[in-house]
Write an enzyme that holds these catalytic residues in place. Structure first.
Site, mmCIF file in Angstrom:
data_model
loop_
_atom_site.group_PDB
_atom_site.id
_atom_site.type_symbol
_atom_site.label_atom_id
_atom_site.label_comp_id
_atom_site.label_asym_id
_atom_site.label_seq_id
_atom_site.Cartn_x
_atom_site.Cartn_y
_atom_site.Cartn_z
ATOM 1 N N HIS A 43 -7.266 -4.911 10.081
ATOM 2 C CA HIS A 43 -6.972 -4.647 8.668
ATOM 3 C C HIS A 43 -5.675 -5.332 8.226
ATOM 4 O O HIS A 43 -4.778 -5.581 9.035
ATOM 5 C CB HIS A 43 -6.975 -3.143 8.341
ATOM 6 C CG HIS A 43 -5.811 -2.354 8.815
ATOM 7 N ND1 HIS A 43 -5.912 -1.036 9.213
ATOM 8 C CD2 HIS A 43 -4.496 -2.665 8.964
ATOM 9 C CE1 HIS A 43 -4.732 -0.584 9.552
ATOM 10 N NE2 HIS A 43 -3.845 -1.560 9.421
ATOM 11 N N ASP A 83 0.808 -1.213 0.000
ATOM 12 C CA ASP A 83 0.000 0.000 0.000
ATOM 13 C C ASP A 83 0.846 1.271 0.000
ATOM 14 O O ASP A 83 2.063 1.231 0.209
ATOM 15 C CB ASP A 83 -0.959 -0.004 1.197
ATOM 16 C CG ASP A 83 -0.315 -0.527 2.490
ATOM 17 O OD1 ASP A 83 0.920 -0.554 2.575
ATOM 18 O OD2 ASP A 83 -1.049 -0.909 3.408
ATOM 19 N N GLU A 124 -9.751 -2.116 5.210
ATOM 20 C CA GLU A 124 -10.371 -1.801 6.494
ATOM 21 C C GLU A 124 -11.631 -2.634 6.707
ATOM 22 O O GLU A 124 -12.216 -3.136 5.733
ATOM 23 C CB GLU A 124 -10.738 -0.306 6.505
ATOM 24 C CG GLU A 124 -9.544 0.629 6.327
ATOM 25 C CD GLU A 124 -8.718 0.797 7.600
ATOM 26 O OE1 GLU A 124 -8.743 -0.087 8.477
ATOM 27 O OE2 GLU A 124 -8.030 1.825 7.721
ATOM 28 N N ASN A 167 -7.603 -3.028 14.142
ATOM 29 C CA ASN A 167 -8.998 -3.314 13.801
ATOM 30 C C ASN A 167 -9.101 -4.519 12.864
ATOM 31 O O ASN A 167 -10.145 -4.780 12.288
ATOM 32 C CB ASN A 167 -9.650 -2.079 13.152
ATOM 33 C CG ASN A 167 -8.920 -1.634 11.898
ATOM 34 O OD1 ASN A 167 -7.977 -2.284 11.447
ATOM 35 N ND2 ASN A 167 -9.345 -0.525 11.324
HETATM 36 C C1 F6R Z 1 1.569 -1.620 6.179
HETATM 37 C C2 F6R Z 1 0.212 -2.132 6.240
HETATM 38 C C3 F6R Z 1 -0.576 -2.164 7.511
HETATM 39 C C4 F6R Z 1 0.227 -2.563 8.734
HETATM 40 C C5 F6R Z 1 -0.652 -2.606 9.978
HETATM 41 C C6 F6R Z 1 0.129 -2.953 11.225
HETATM 42 O O1 F6R Z 1 2.058 -1.691 4.860
HETATM 43 O O2 F6R Z 1 -0.275 -2.510 5.253
HETATM 44 O O3 F6R Z 1 -1.647 -3.059 7.332
HETATM 45 O O4 F6R Z 1 0.802 -3.825 8.513
HETATM 46 O O5 F6R Z 1 -1.263 -1.369 10.155
HETATM 47 O O6 F6R Z 1 1.035 -1.929 11.491
HETATM 48 P P1 F6R Z 1 2.130 -2.026 12.636
HETATM 49 O O7 F6R Z 1 3.095 -3.074 12.225
HETATM 50 O O8 F6R Z 1 2.744 -0.660 12.693
HETATM 51 O O9 F6R Z 1 1.375 -2.391 13.890
#
Ligand code: F6R
Length: 247
Positions: A138, A67, A143, A136
């Site tokens: 995701h 992303d 989302e 959440n």
């Molecule tokens: C990042 C991504 C997000 C993160 C998720 C967890 O490219 O796609 O889905 O993997 O938000 O983030 P952290 O590792 O910071 O808890």
């Protein structure tokens, strides 16, 4: 679904890096799906370390990231392209022209997403997709919602994601409100999936995602339907899931 537990963040990172490293050794021209966020930082550090020791060669690897924030250029320090360059690509011998991240500067969402889908198809498919897990549920920026979105699409970030990500920005208002993300179908088409989780505050969502019902309200729950998923976490993040699977 395999679950590997490390005692702490460092051990979790080494175990996950081992899996990525094995993939590169077995198939030097593999396609890696990569993630940003705080969880994978230790994994990238470990892979860089093994590269510096001469144990890994990234010269034939292609990568596609999950992303990118809409509106940020690759030079913006908060962009995911910048993150990947700084934490990983600039430190290894990967061919940068074979590292792909959605184009955050493309204002036309349809165009940005179509282009990214074409890039993913042109790689021949993802061999190993690395995923972090949002609070959440995701994955990527898919989302919680009423349906699983299929391919690359533009999303409006939820309040919970904006709240979680504001730590990387000076002010909350600076967090972009939209992002381009790979869709669930694309993620599910990866041959292997590696989910990494760390910290006590992920324990609840880890249990919901991997032992609860499969529902778009917890996007990561769809991974229960994939036939090659490995979850690597530290004990804190895995505590509730391990209580359910090994009572
Ligand atoms: C990042 C991504 C997000 C993160 C998720 C967890 O490219 O796609 O889905 O993997 O938000 O983030 P952290 O590792 O910071 O808890």
């Amino acid at each position: 679904m395999r679950i590997y537990c490390g005692e702490d963040y460092k051990e979790m990172s080494r175990k996950a890096a081992n899996i990525i490293s094995a993939q590169i050794i077995l198939k030097p021209d593999c396609v890696l799906g990569l993630a940003t966020g705080s969880t994978p930082i230790g994994i990238y550090e470990q892979l860089v370390d093994w590269y510096n020791k001469g144990d890994l060669d990234f010269s034939h690897v292609t990568s596609v990231n999950l992303d990118e924030y809409k509106g940020l250029s690759g030079e913006n320090e908060q962009s995911y392209r910048y993150f990947m360059n700084k934490n990983f690509f600039d430190k290894i011998n990967i061919d940068k022209s074979k590292t792909f991240v959605p184009n955050g500067l493309e204002k036309d969402s349809r165009k940005a997403c179509d282009e990214y889908n074409k890039i993913i198809y042109s790689t021949g498919g993802i061999d190993l997709q690395l995923l972090g897990l949002g609070h959440n549920g995701h994955i990527g920026f898919n989302e919680p919602g009423e349906a699983f979105e299929k391919e690359t699409h533009c999303v409006n970030l939820t309040e919970s994601t904006i709240e979680a990500n504001k730590r990387f920005f000076e002010k909350e208002e600076d967090v972009p409100r939209q992002a381009y993300t790979m869709g669930i179908k694309t993620i599910m088409q990866a041959k292997k999936i590696l989910v990494v989780v760390s910290g006590e505050n992920k324990a609840d969502i880890v249990a919901k995602a991997f032992a609860g019902p499969v529902t778009p309200e917890v996007p990561a729950s769809v991974l229960q339907l994939h036939n090659d998923v490995t979850i690597v976490g530290d004990r804190a993040a895995l505590s509730e899931l391990l209580d359910i699977v090994n009572p």
